[in-house]
Write a protein that holds these residues in place. Structure first.
Motif, PDB file in Angstrom:
ATOM      1  N   THR A  18       0.870  -1.163   0.000  1.00  0.00           N
ATOM      2  CA  THR A  18       0.000   0.000   0.000  1.00  0.00           C
ATOM      3  C   THR A  18       0.908   1.214   0.000  1.00  0.00           C
ATOM      4  O   THR A  18       2.096   1.127   0.322  1.00  0.00           O
ATOM      5  CB  THR A  18      -0.939   0.040   1.221  1.00  0.00           C
ATOM      6  OG1 THR A  18      -0.147   0.013   2.416  1.00  0.00           O
ATOM      7  CG2 THR A  18      -1.897  -1.142   1.221  1.00  0.00           C
ATOM      8  N   THR A  76       2.761  -6.186   2.393  1.00  0.00           N
ATOM      9  CA  THR A  76       1.824  -6.990   3.188  1.00  0.00           C
ATOM     10  C   THR A  76       2.528  -7.651   4.369  1.00  0.00           C
ATOM     11  O   THR A  76       1.872  -8.047   5.330  1.00  0.00           O
ATOM     12  CB  THR A  76       1.136  -8.072   2.333  1.00  0.00           C
ATOM     13  OG1 THR A  76       2.139  -8.853   1.693  1.00  0.00           O
ATOM     14  CG2 THR A  76       0.213  -7.447   1.307  1.00  0.00           C
ATOM     15  N   CYS A  93       1.361   5.366   1.185  1.00  0.00           N
ATOM     16  CA  CYS A  93       0.876   6.446   2.025  1.00  0.00           C
ATOM     17  C   CYS A  93       1.930   7.543   2.085  1.00  0.00           C
ATOM     18  O   CYS A  93       3.049   7.377   1.615  1.00  0.00           O
ATOM     19  CB  CYS A  93       0.526   5.949   3.431  1.00  0.00           C
ATOM     20  SG  CYS A  93       1.907   5.290   4.366  1.00  0.00           S
TER      21      CYS A  93
END
Length: 131
Positions: free
Chosen positions: A99, A112, A101
């Motif tokens: 992910t 993950t 950010c």
């Protein structure tokens, strides 16, 4: 210790929580860098990879490009000039999920396996995981 395995599995050859006394003999020949003797905080740098211990247990692993110079990832050479976009492409090719950010104006990819990959000014800076 392999950078690609670290990103994919979130582990190195020493498990988080391992005590200094339980390390394989080869690690005990590496010079300890005491940070805070009272709290049992110190670091080892096998091949430039930081292994941070607190209370005598491994709690953080860090691949910092400023200290390592270059790394390899699936045949690609990673340096302090490797862009976020290039790095994402390498992870995608290896099917390592992540992910994205932003924190304090710093771009971060989180795999993950909870490895955090930091970029400064869009360029690779470090990959780390804490216990």
């Amino acid at each position: 210790m392999d950078f690609q395995s670290f990103l994919a599995n979130g582990q190195v050859s020493v498990a988080f929580g391992t005590t200094y006394e339980a390390l394989p003999e080869g690690f005990k020949t590496i010079r300890r860098h005491d940070i805070d003797k009272a709290s049992g905080a110190f670091a080892l740098y096998p091949d430039g990879i930081e292994l941070l211990f607190e209370d005598g247990r491994l709690c953080l692993v860090q691949y910092e490009i400023a200290r390592l110079g270059t790394l390899r990832l699936a045949g690609n050479i990673i340096t302090g000039r490797t862009s976020l976009q290039d790095f994402k492409g390498y992870l995608d090719a290896l099917r390592i999920s992540y992910t994205e950010c932003t924190q304090d104006d710093q771009q971060i990819l989180v795999t993950t396996q909870h490895v955090k990959i930091y970029f400064e000014n869009g360029m690779f800076a470090t990959a780390l995981k804490s216990w």
